[in-house]
Enzyme design. Structure first.
Site, PDB file in Angstrom:
ATOM      1  N   HIS A 166       0.831  -1.217   0.000  1.00 52.57           N
ATOM      2  CA  HIS A 166       0.000   0.000   0.000  1.00 52.57           C
ATOM      3  C   HIS A 166       0.860   1.259   0.000  1.00 52.57           C
ATOM      4  CE1 HIS A 166       0.308   0.678   4.451  1.00 52.57           C
ATOM      5  NE2 HIS A 166       0.262  -0.632   4.534  1.00 52.57           N
ATOM      6  N   ASP A 168      -0.173   4.286   1.104  1.00 50.12           N
ATOM      7  CA  ASP A 168      -0.433   5.253   2.175  1.00 50.12           C
ATOM      8  C   ASP A 168       0.287   4.887   3.461  1.00 50.12           C
ATOM      9  OD1 ASP A 168      -2.254   2.977   2.273  1.00 50.12           O
ATOM     10  OD2 ASP A 168      -3.312   3.999   3.882  1.00 50.12           O
ATOM     11  N   ASP A 201       6.292   0.177   7.026  1.00 48.95           N
ATOM     12  CA  ASP A 201       4.858  -0.066   6.791  1.00 48.95           C
ATOM     13  C   ASP A 201       4.310   1.010   5.887  1.00 48.95           C
ATOM     14  OD1 ASP A 201       2.220  -0.840   6.853  1.00 48.95           O
ATOM     15  OD2 ASP A 201       1.872  -0.175   8.903  1.00 48.95           O
ATOM     16  N   GLU A 235      -5.066   1.667   2.823  1.00 46.21           N
ATOM     17  CA  GLU A 235      -5.043   0.451   3.643  1.00 46.21           C
ATOM     18  C   GLU A 235      -5.153   0.789   5.117  1.00 46.21           C
ATOM     19  OE1 GLU A 235      -3.572  -2.916   6.021  1.00 46.21           O
ATOM     20  OE2 GLU A 235      -2.769  -0.894   5.967  1.00 46.21           O
ATOM     21  N   GLU A 236      -4.550   1.893   5.507  1.00 45.82           N
ATOM     22  CA  GLU A 236      -4.539   2.260   6.933  1.00 45.82           C
ATOM     23  C   GLU A 236      -5.892   2.809   7.378  1.00 45.82           C
ATOM     24  OE1 GLU A 236      -2.318   1.255   8.725  1.00 45.82           O
ATOM     25  OE2 GLU A 236      -0.400   1.194   7.658  1.00 45.82           O
ATOM     26  N   ASP A 264       1.068 -10.164   0.264  1.00 42.14           N
ATOM     27  CA  ASP A 264       0.879  -8.806   0.771  1.00 42.14           C
ATOM     28  C   ASP A 264       1.781  -8.604   1.980  1.00 42.14           C
ATOM     29  OD1 ASP A 264      -0.249  -6.238   0.860  1.00 42.14           O
ATOM     30  OD2 ASP A 264      -2.010  -6.860   1.998  1.00 42.14           O
ATOM     31  N   HIS A 557       3.680   2.454  13.110  1.00 41.99           N
ATOM     32  CA  HIS A 557       2.567   3.314  13.502  1.00 41.99           C
ATOM     33  C   HIS A 557       2.932   4.285  14.622  1.00 41.99           C
ATOM     34  CE1 HIS A 557      -0.926   0.820  11.635  1.00 41.99           C
ATOM     35  NE2 HIS A 557       0.171   0.751  10.908  1.00 41.99           N
TER      36      HIS A 557
END
Ligand SMILES: *[C@@H]1O[C@H](CO)[C@@H](O)[C@H](O)[C@H]1NC(C)=O
Ligand SMILES: *[C@@H]1O[C@H](CO)[C@@H](O)[C@H](O)[C@H]1NC(C)=O
Ligand SMILES: *[C@@H]1O[C@H](CO)[C@@H](O)[C@H](O)[C@H]1NC(C)=O
Ligand SMILES: *[C@@H]1O[C@H](CO)[C@@H](O)[C@H](O)[C@H]1NC(C)=O
Ligand SMILES: [Zn+2]
Length: 588
Positions: A166, A168, A201, A235-236, A264, A557
């Site tokens: 992803h 984002d 991530d 995705e987030e 993935d 995160h």
């Protein structure tokens, strides 16, 4: 990479409370339990049986190196081992990190919300950074910012492979931007690590895939099998603008069950119990947000009833917390197989714990004891049960007015062996006695189940939070039996990529890493891709290469997100290995 000391492992086992809130795969937790002393459980003859059966437990495939594509691999290995390549890889990722492709929970649709516009900048960057990819692959943009690349193979009868990542990233909390060692969108390279939001991530995944393809194109490789790359951009948040739209196009273009496998993001290489192991997730928990709403007549609070809406709701919340879903460690489940693998390959897990794991294969009592042991840790408990968390509560507007309505939102993460329907049924039954006690009419998930005597002193309603709040546990990806070729291909490629880095110069060497099937606790973009393949893996090679369970997710995160440059290169080499192996592997 030298194994961490036992002291480090002992430390790991005492510091679970510091684990970050986002846990990719549940495996991370096991170390916290099994290193403690466990009373020897069952008789010794069962252990002998386990050892006889040992070859069937957590079997490993050999390191898988390309054969038909051996020359291409040799070229790619040489190229990716150079210092110049490492610098290029650092630039690739750093450039991607410098574009803050944040996705926010409250985003409006593409075309309406200007915050999506930054993805156009990101696309321009990719086009300039990967000229061969953009010159040779077919690119379609889905819902403006979804990226769908197709690298057409020469043999149409081979099922294509889908690689996903992803674009984002999770927003950086402005109040914490100063506490990063290096600014979150700097892409700063300190000589060892690249810093910034997205480095683990998932821009490492996205850049890793594109870097692998760019490198293969550079040495003149043309694939036999078709490779498709799909990169979502929310995705987030929930994937509705990105992966959900990509999924429709993928389904329309390639059809159902059309991909040999899908890879993935997910957990990577993690050190525990004295070994480094790879933890591809082959199972994924489901999800359900339930709104519990109580309504009752309002009025002046000088003449109150025995229970207000808030009081009744409170009783229901207590009921939820006092009656958690039953834990269920079953012999066929992925969590049990995860523990079996660790017991088999770990040199440091206590013999008593190993015995308990072995005995559980035959003895229900041992299985129950193992489940009880694992359930002591909240992070492991989540793998073997459906969880319940009351995350939102609202009710009341004024101190002298009775509340007419009060509601709570209850979040469930559903056991891989359970289902949305089972969880709804559990919740419905759980609150039924309270509906009777408070004389409430009761509607559960659109069905009126009020008890005949209810005098309607109010209403209790259970419902899904919104149309997207229910997700079944993902179908299990086969890891043994006749259907396991994709898993074996992935395993062999992981093992080969691992060995190739550690034996200097990429010789085959004696470096091996066990591959351990595991469970994803959260959900990725693959939630929209089930129809495309029965073989879905969530795995990120090199994003945590060989570090302990805490370190593996450092910065994910949160602040200080960063990646080791050699791990990044190993991740790219893994994608090269996987593409070359998948290209020649008999897998239709
Ligand atoms: C394409 O792949 C299939 C399956 O492996 C094989 O039977 C066939 O011969 C291949 N076709 C060509 C043109 O190589
Ligand atoms: C980031 O790392 C530095 C040390 O490397 C540390 O001083 C700082 O507290 C870290 N930030 C947070 C919020 O953990
Ligand atoms: C519920 O109804 C019963 C009779 O049906 C009554 O005795 C009781 O007081 C009522 N309880 C509440 C909380 O209204
Ligand atoms: C691998 O291990 C075997 C036995 O321990 C040894 O004989 C062999 O030389 C090793 N090979 C490499 C490449 O290190
Ligand atoms: Zn991610």
């Amino acid at each position: 990479m030298p194994p961490l000391s036992n002291e480090k492992l002992a430390t790991s086992s005492r510091t679970t409370t510091r684990l970050p809130p986002v846990v990719w795969c549940g495996l991370i937790v096991i170390v916290t339990l099994l290193s403690f002393h466990v009373r020897p459980f069952i008789s010794l003859h069962l252990i002998a049986q386990y050892e006889e059966a040992g070859t069937k437990i957590c079997p490993q495939v050999d390191n898988l190196f390309p054969e038909r594509n051996a020359e291409t691999w040799a070229g790619a290995r040489e190229r990716t081992a150079s210092e110049a390549f490492k610098m290029r890889a650092i630039d690739w990722l750093a450039g991607a990190v410098r574009i803050p492709t944040e996705s926010f929970d409250d985003m409006q649709a593409v075309g309406v919300d200007p915050r999506w516009d930054v993805f156009a900048t990101f696309h321009a960057y990719l086009a300039q950074a990967f000229p061969l990819v953009h010159g040779n692959l077919k690119l379609r943009k889905i819902n403006t910012y979804g990226l769908l690349y197709e690298w057409r193979g020469s043999n149409e009868s081979l099922k294509p492979v889908l690689l996903t990542a992803h674009q984002d990233v999770v927003p950086v909390d402005p109040s914490t931007a100063d506490s990063w060692d290096h600014p979150p969108y700097s892409g700063y390279f300190d000589g060892t690590r690249i810093w910034g939001r997205g480095t683990i991530d998932d821009k490492n995944g996205l850049i890793g895939i594109l870097a692998a393809v760019e490198s293969l194109l550079q040495i003149g490789f043309t694939p036999t099998r078709t490779f498709v790359m799909a990169f979502g951009f929310d995705e987030e948040v929930n994937g509705l603008e990105g992966a959900a739209q990509l999924a429709k196009t993928l389904l329309a273009t390639y059809g159902e069950d059309s991909f040999a496998f899908i890879l993935d993001e997910g957990a990577g290489l993690i050190e525990m119990f004295g070994i480094v192991a790879a933890f591809p997730c082959v199972a994924e928990k489901g999800y359900l947000d339930v709104v519990v709403e109580v309504t009752s007549p309002g009025g002046h609070s000088s003449i109150p009833p025995d229970h207000t809406s808030i009081g009744m709701l409170a009783a229901m919340i207590v009921e939820y917390e006092d009656n958690p879903h039953q834990l269920q460690l079953s012999r066929e489940s992925t969590p049990y197989r995860t523990v079996q693998c660790l017991a088999k390959y770990s040199p440091t897990m206590s013999p008593a714990a190993k015995r308990l794991v072995a005995d559980a294969a035959h003895s229900d009592a041992a299985l129950a004891a193992l489940g009880a042991l694992l359930s002591k840790d909240p992070l492991y408990r989540t793998q073997i049960g459906t969880t319940t968390a009351v995350d939102v509560v609202r009710g009341g507007v004024k101190s002298n007015a009775l509340p007419e309505a009060a509601y709570a939102i209850v979040n469930h993460r559903i056991l891989a062996e359970s289902s949305v329907a089972a969880v709804r049924a559990h919740d419905t039954a759980l609150l039924a006695p309270l509906a009777v006690r408070f004389n409430l009419t009761y509607t559960a998930f659109d069905v009126d189940i009020s008890s005949p005597g209810a005098r309607a002193s109010g209403m209790l309603a259970l419902r899904d939070l919104d149309a997207a709040s229910a997700l079944e546990p993902a179908p299990l990806t086969p890891t043994d039996g006749p259907d396991a070729a994709p898993y074996q291909l992935l395993s062999g490629s992981i093992r080969a990529a691992y060995a190739a880095r550690r034996a200097a110069g990429g010789e085959r060497g004696n470096y091996t890493v066990p591959v351990v099937p595991s469970t994803m606790l959260g959900n990725t973009d693959t939630r929209y891709y089930w129809a495309l393949s029965r073989h879905i893996f969530r795995y990120g090679h090199g994003n945590s290469a060989g570090r302990g369970p805490e370190d593996a997710q450092k910065g994910m995160h949160t602040t200080n997100e960063s990646i080791d440059a050699d791990d990044l290169v190993e991740g790219i080499r893994f994608f090269v290995m996987l593409v070359l192996n998948a290209d020649e592997w008999l897998m239709v």
